[in-house]
Every structure is written in structure tokens, then in C-alpha cells.
Design an enzyme around this catalytic site. Structure first.
Site, PDB file in Angstrom:
ATOM      1  N   TYR A 149      11.835   5.321  27.028  1.00 30.75           N
ATOM      2  CA  TYR A 149      12.737   6.463  27.182  1.00 30.75           C
ATOM      3  C   TYR A 149      13.463   6.786  25.870  1.00 30.75           C
ATOM      4  CZ  TYR A 149      12.140   6.013  32.280  1.00 30.75           C
ATOM      5  OH  TYR A 149      11.626   5.950  33.548  1.00 30.75           O
ATOM      6  N   LYS A 196       4.194  -6.142  31.876  1.00 26.33           N
ATOM      7  CA  LYS A 196       2.763  -5.834  31.941  1.00 26.33           C
ATOM      8  C   LYS A 196       2.114  -6.555  30.752  1.00 26.33           C
ATOM      9  CE  LYS A 196      -0.680  -3.515  33.750  1.00 26.33           C
ATOM     10  NZ  LYS A 196      -1.305  -3.968  34.997  1.00 26.33           N
ATOM     11  N   ASP A 228       2.604  -4.140  38.397  1.00 27.58           N
ATOM     12  CA  ASP A 228       1.837  -3.609  39.536  1.00 27.58           C
ATOM     13  C   ASP A 228       1.926  -4.553  40.732  1.00 27.58           C
ATOM     14  OD1 ASP A 228       0.527  -5.210  37.701  1.00 27.58           O
ATOM     15  OD2 ASP A 228      -1.361  -4.115  37.730  1.00 27.58           O
ATOM     16  N   ASP A 252      13.446   1.528  36.382  1.00 28.38           N
ATOM     17  CA  ASP A 252      13.701   2.855  36.962  1.00 28.38           C
ATOM     18  C   ASP A 252      12.818   3.050  38.194  1.00 28.38           C
ATOM     19  OD1 ASP A 252      14.497   5.445  37.298  1.00 28.38           O
ATOM     20  OD2 ASP A 252      13.570   6.234  35.483  1.00 28.38           O
ATOM     21  N   ASP A 256      13.737   2.678  42.586  1.00 27.79           N
ATOM     22  CA  ASP A 256      13.558   3.758  43.569  1.00 27.79           C
ATOM     23  C   ASP A 256      12.705   3.257  44.737  1.00 27.79           C
ATOM     24  OD1 ASP A 256      14.962   5.552  41.948  1.00 27.79           O
ATOM     25  OD2 ASP A 256      13.569   7.194  42.357  1.00 27.79           O
TER      26      ASP A 256
END
Ligand code: NAD
Length: 376
Positions: A149, A196, A228, A252, A256
Site C-alpha cells: 500500500y 506467502k 491462502d 486488510d 474482512d
């Protein structure tokens, strides 16, 4: 005592959910003998409309002079066509960077009274929890001012390709890990590092750094998951997690996902902090923080008085705890939210309509919390 709070209600449902949080804080102030002073500031879409930029410099400066920042939400379709640098969400990134809040705490727990709002089956919940309980209670610790970001981005000259860069320094990773281990020390003493590392070099640096940091906390159990798999385990076994620590983008997205397990994204609070919190708050050592619900501006329900304000009210409780060291006041606010839910009050997003619940609007939910505080 007097406390100064920068207040940015923002866009969409932001002002609707910020107002009940302010009322709850004022009720707490009356009860405990504190005065909260608010400096209402412009940022996001409203700031673009009024000043031409998402984060006017005077907003950042004024926010920095307060003890904490309470925020509603920013963004909306009216500003979607603007170039990236001028979008409302840029204000969020600017505030985080400008106020130096590098670690984001997102507690995710299932309220017993909201069991029916959780989409998982009892047997899934119980089998995932070491104590066999149909509940979960974990904390997502998200890095907030680094990674993709904030990394370099761009487009090729003809605009046919684009890139964003995930870059982390050891220092950035280390301070977030320290916050995660400190939090785990006050909880069930388990940290799961999510990355990852099978593909990304930046994730391999996360692993290397966490190996070094974990050695300093031998009493904490460390585990690793690829993102994942973590996304899958959150659904299969949410009760197995205590503290999850991860990068900006993974945090992030996972938070959610996690919010759905609690019944609604409207329930989840967050604290973005400029330091590693100590157990019991930071009395005598104020810690700057941005406190906001994890949801966005929800333009689809804005102006309808149906948004859930509890995520913002619970964010205010986190502010009392981490920035002002007011643990009893924070606990009183959390207990008031709990009591209102136990009584059966529900905003539409958490209502299951099984007959025993009373569906109320945003304002009414806020007023119910205030009444509980006044009577507690
Ligand atoms: P969103 O979180 O705003 O909404 C997602 C869904 O959740 C919608 O169906 C919405 O109605 C619902 N929802 C959200 N908050 C709720 C609440 N308190 N009560 C009940 N339901 C609620 O995400 P989005 O739709 O992807 O984004 C909308 C805008 O918000 C975009 O402009 C986005 O960039 C921005 N955004 C801002 C923030 C922030 O201010 N921190 C965070 C995320 C997204």
C-alpha cells in the site's frame, strides 16, 4: 481529567457511526468525571469537496496535537473516478504515515448472544476450539505503514501495464512482531505468522525476522501459515487462533473475512498505534492512536439509519484503553455493548429475525448503549 480527541466523521455512514461513539464517550465522561474535547477535522471525500485534497495539511497537524484520533470512514462512489493520489482513501494512508501508527490491532470475537449471526455450524466451531467451545476470540495484528500500500507504483508509458511494490525492512517487521508477542503474552500465548514465504521474498524476510524475534519470547508458541491456507483455516478452525500477525495487505483482507464470522463487519473495532502497547493501557505514557471501525463508508446504506455503530463505539473503548490508559472506562463501555446485545437489540446486519430480537436503527442502538452506561 481532560482529554483531547481529533474527530474525523468522514463520508458515507462515517458521520452516522461516529455520532453514537461521541455520545457514549460523553456519557462515560459524566460518569467517571472526565471531559473529552473534540477537534472535528476534515479528511477524505468531504475534504476533497471543500478543499480539493483528501488530507489538508492542517488536518494532519491538528490531529497530531490531540491525544488520539477517532475516525468514521472515508470514500464513496462520488470520488471513485479521481486519480489515485486524490482519492479519499489516500487520506487514511496519509494519516497513518503522518501520525506514525504502524501497528493495527483488530480483535475478532464471537459474542455469545450473537451465535446465531455467525454463519458457521456448531460442530465446526467446537471442533476448532481447544476448549470445545462454540466461540472464538483472536486478535489480528496488521502492519500498517509499509508493504504494497506504500510501495512504489506506476504504469508503463502506454498505460498497458502497471505495478505495485511490496517492500518491507527488517525494522518494520520487527516492531509489528513485537506488538504481536506483547499482545499474545496477555492472552493465550500463541502467535501465528501469516505470509506467502513460498513465493514472496518479502515474506521470507518476515519469516527470518520472526525466527529471531520469537527466540526472545520463549513462553509464546509460534506457528506459520501461508496466507491462502490462513484464509481457509479462519473458516475451518477460527477457535484455533490467538494472535495472527501479518503484512498490511494480508491483514486488510483477512480481517474482512474474519468479520463475517462475528456476524457483521459493522461490529469490529480497530486501534492503530504508534508504539507497542503495554498490558493495562499506557498510563503516564500516552500512545498516539487512530481508532476506527474496520468497515468502509458503506455507501449502499448511508443516510438510512441502519448502519451498525458498535464497531465505532468499541473502537472508542480501545482509544480509552491504549491512548488514555482508562482501562475501567474502556471495560465499562465494552460491558454496555455486551449488555445491549444480551438484551436482544440488533441492527439489521446482525439480526437473524428469530422472534427474540428487537431491530433498531443506528441512533437507537447508540442511545441504548448510553442508557446502559448511565445505569451501570
Ligand atoms: P464497506 O466496508 O464500506 O462495505 C462492505 C459491506 O459491508 C457493504 O454491504 C456495507 O453495507 C456493509 N457494512 C459496512 N459497514 C457496515 C456497518 N457499520 N453496518 C452494517 N453494514 C455495514 O466496503 P466497500 O463497499 O468495499 O467500500 C466502500 C467505500 O469505503 C469505498 O470507497 C472504500 O474505498 C472505502 N473504504 C474505507 C475504509 C476506511 O475508511 N477505513 C475502509 C474500507 C473501505
Amino acid at each position: 481529567m481532560d482529554y483531547s480527541i481529533a474527530l474525523i466523521p468522514g463520508d458515507g455512514i462515517g458521520p452516522e457511526v461516529a455520532a453514537p461513539a461521541v455520545k457514549a464517550l460523553d456519557a462515560l465522561g459524566d460518569k467517571f468525571g472526565h471531559v473529552f474535547h473534540y477537534a472535528e477535522l476534515l479528511a477524505g471525500g468531504r475534504a476533497i469537496d471543500e478543499t480539493g485534497v483528501p488530507l489538508p495539511p492542517e488536518t494532519l497537524e491538528a490531529a497530531g496535537q490531540c491525544g488520539a484520533l477517532l475516525l468514521g470512514a472515508m470514500g464513496g462512489p462520488g470520488w471513485d473516478a479521481l486519480p489515485g493520489e486524490l482519492r479519499p482513501e489516500r487520506a487514511l494512508l496519509g494519516l497513518r504515515k503522518g501520525l506514525g501508527v504502524f501497528v493495527n490491532l483488530r480483535p475478532v470475537a464471537l459474542y455469545p448472544h450473537l451465535r446465531s449471526a455467525c454463519p458457521l455450524k456448531d460442530e465446526v466451531l467446537a471442533s476448532s476450539n481447544p476448549e470445545g467451545k462454540a466461540a472464538f476470540d483472536f486478535l489480528i495484528v496488521r502492519e500498517l505503514t509499509g508493504g504494497i500500500y506504500f510501495g512504489g507504483r506506476g504504469r508503463s508509458e502506454d498505460g498497458s501495464s502497471a505495478w505495485d511494490t511490496e517492500m518491507y525492512s527488517r525494522t518494520e517487521i520487527e516492531r509489528v512482531l513485537c506488538a504481536a508477542y506483547a499482545a499474545a503474552g496477555t492472552r493465550r500465548k500463541k502467535v501465528c505468522v501469516v505470509d506467502k514465504a513460498n513465493v514472496l521474498e518479502s515474506s521470507r524476510l518476515w519469516r527470518e525476522t520472526s525466527a529471531a524475534v520469537s527466540a526472545r519470547f520463549p513462553e509464546i508458541e509460534t506457528s506459520y501459515l501461508y496466507v491462502d491456507n490462513a484464509a481457509m483455516q479462519l473458516i475451518r478452525a477460527p477457535g484455533s487462533f490467538d494472535v495472527i500477525v501479518t503484512s498490511n495487505m494480508f491483514g486488510d483482507i483477512l480481517s474482512d473475512e474474519a468479520s463475517v464470522l462475528t456476524g457483521s463487519i459493522g461490529l469490529l473495532p480497530s486501534a492503530s498505534l504508534a508504539g507497542v502497547p503495554r498490558p493495562g493501557g499506557e498510563k503516564g505514557c500516552p500512545l498516539m492512536g487512530i481508532y476506527e471501525p474496520i468497515h468502509g463508508s458503506a455507501p449502499d446504506i448511508a443516510g438510512k439509519n441502519i448502519a451498525n455503530p458498535l464497531g465505532t463505539i468499541l473502537s472508542a473503548a480501545m482509544m480509552l484503553r491504549y491512548s488514555f490508559g482508562l482501562e475501567n472506562e474502556a471495560a465499562a463501555l465494552e460491558a454496555a455493548v455486551d449488555a445491549v446485545l444480551e438484551e436482544g437489540l440488533r441492527t439489521e446486519d446482525i439480526a437473524v429475525k428469530n422472534g427474540g430480537e428487537r431491530i433498531v436503527g443506528t441512533k437507537e442502538m447508540g442511545e441504548a448503549v448510553v442508557r446502559k452506561l448511565e445505569r451501570s
